[in-house]
Write an enzyme that holds these catalytic residues in place. Structure first.
Site, PDB file in Angstrom:
ATOM      1  N   HIS A  10      -9.072   0.099   5.046  1.00 58.09           N
ATOM      2  CA  HIS A  10      -7.828   1.097   6.034  1.00 58.09           C
ATOM      3  C   HIS A  10      -8.152   1.888   7.030  1.00 58.09           C
ATOM      4  O   HIS A  10      -9.317   2.703   7.122  1.00 58.09           O
ATOM      5  CB  HIS A  10      -7.060   1.356   4.758  1.00 58.09           C
ATOM      6  N   GLY A  28       3.050   2.324  10.621  1.00 59.96           N
ATOM      7  CA  GLY A  28       3.948   3.591  10.201  1.00 59.96           C
ATOM      8  C   GLY A  28       4.500   4.097  12.086  1.00 59.96           C
ATOM      9  O   GLY A  28       5.197   4.602  12.179  1.00 59.96           O
ATOM     10  N   SER A  70       4.256  -2.377  10.121  1.00 56.97           N
ATOM     11  CA  SER A  70       5.274  -2.966  10.431  1.00 56.97           C
ATOM     12  C   SER A  70       6.715  -3.487  10.316  1.00 56.97           C
ATOM     13  O   SER A  70       6.584  -4.457  10.700  1.00 56.97           O
ATOM     14  CB  SER A  70       5.617  -1.810  11.409  1.00 56.97           C
ATOM     15  N   ASN A 117       0.679  -1.087  -0.073  1.00 61.38           N
ATOM     16  CA  ASN A 117       0.232   0.029   0.352  1.00 61.38           C
ATOM     17  C   ASN A 117       1.306   1.291  -0.183  1.00 61.38           C
ATOM     18  O   ASN A 117       1.736   1.431   0.931  1.00 61.38           O
ATOM     19  CB  ASN A 117      -0.798   0.413   1.214  1.00 61.38           C
ATOM     20  N   LEU A 118       0.688   2.233  -1.264  1.00 62.90           N
ATOM     21  CA  LEU A 118       1.380   2.959  -1.451  1.00 62.90           C
ATOM     22  C   LEU A 118       1.362   4.209  -0.546  1.00 62.90           C
ATOM     23  O   LEU A 118       2.010   5.087  -0.299  1.00 62.90           O
ATOM     24  CB  LEU A 118       2.539   3.485  -2.242  1.00 62.90           C
ATOM     25  N   LYS A 119      -0.674   4.717  -0.103  1.00 64.23           N
ATOM     26  CA  LYS A 119      -0.749   5.180   0.215  1.00 64.23           C
ATOM     27  C   LYS A 119      -0.624   6.646  -0.685  1.00 64.23           C
ATOM     28  O   LYS A 119      -0.306   6.978  -1.145  1.00 64.23           O
ATOM     29  CB  LYS A 119       0.107   5.997   1.923  1.00 64.23           C
ATOM     30  N   GLU A 139      -5.334  -5.075  10.852  1.00 63.29           N
ATOM     31  CA  GLU A 139      -3.611  -4.402  10.762  1.00 63.29           C
ATOM     32  C   GLU A 139      -4.324  -3.253  11.849  1.00 63.29           C
ATOM     33  O   GLU A 139      -5.136  -3.329  11.447  1.00 63.29           O
ATOM     34  CB  GLU A 139      -3.633  -3.904   9.647  1.00 63.29           C
TER      35      GLU A 139
END
Ligand code: 13P
Length: 236
Positions: free
Chosen positions: A86, A161, A191, A6-8, A155
């Site tokens: 998400h 993060g 993470s 997921n490149l956000k 998640e």
């Protein structure tokens, strides 16, 4: 296994194209199912083994939904994969479970592959296992857990993060519980890095990973894909 990035809100359109080209070379040598979710402005028609999905879309073909994209914009690039639920959309952008379920239903009707995210915030984790599971269970409301094109990603919000991860025992325990709710493949996210992915992938009931920041460099993400292959070879 399913190895997803997921490149956000990272990488430009130009850099994303280079990234996908690099990752595709690795994916082609791998047995893993590789998914990449770039920023919406970087979507394109990628003819790759890597499956490119959207991080978000509004449940509509088109219309007056400023700032959103709909089915028409996804169809332009033959995008058939979407990330829904998400934690950043739930907690930063305020999406409710009701709206998330509406999105789920819409994209299910369109036959999309849905990567559906669940996970508890820190205070629920600190309140104990029952509170954690109760919170996550509410995130299954209105979701067809038997949808054949569903992938679930667990998640924990506090692990995203932050460099923090649950213990492997905790991941196994939650995944075992969540497997009882749905037969869908179950990914772990939060993470995951080059140096812990092997441990995470070895955990029972972990069918893959959803990686954020550590996947931003194609080289690192490729190493993770290669590690998944190594593990599968050893298992045989
Ligand atoms: P990090 O890997 O940066 O913790 O992000 C995980 C995530 O949110 C993937 O969807």
């Amino acid at each position: 296994m399913i190895i997803a990035a997921n490149l956000k809100t990272n990488l430009t359109r130009h850099d994303t194209a280079l990234y996908i080209e690099e990752v595709d070379k690795c994916a082609k040598q791998s047995k893993q199912e590789v998914l990449v979710f770039p920023a919406i402005s970087s979507l394109d028609s990628f003819e790759t083994k890597v499956e490119v999905g959207t991080q978000n879309a509004y449940p509509t073909v088109k219309g007056a939904f400023t700032g959103e994209i709909g089915l028409e914009q996804l169809e332009e690039f033959s995008i058939k994969t979407i990330l829904i639920g998400h934690s950043e959309r739930r907690h930063v952008l305020g999406e409710t479970q009701e709206f998330i379920a509406q999105k789920f239903h819409y994209f299910k009707e369109q036959g999309f592959k849905i990567v559906y995210c669940v996970g508890e915030p820190k205070e629920k984790r600190e309140a104990g296992k029952d509170a954690t599971l109760e919170y996550i269970s509410a995130q299954y409301e209105g979701i067809d857990t038997n949808y054949e094109n569903l992938i679930i990603a667990y998640e924990p919000v506090w692990a995203i993060g932050t460099g923090l991860t649950p213990t492997l025992e905790d991941i196994q325990e939650i995944h075992t519980q969540l497997k009882q709710k749905s037969p869908a493949p179950l990914l772990y996210g939060g993470s995951v890095k080059v140096n812990n992915i092997k441990d995470v992938l070895r955990v029972k009931n972990v069918d893959g990973v959803l990686v954020g920041s550590a996947a931003l460099y194609a080289e690192h993400f490729c190493t993770m894909i290669a590690y998944a292959d190594e593990l599968q070879l050893k298992e045989k």
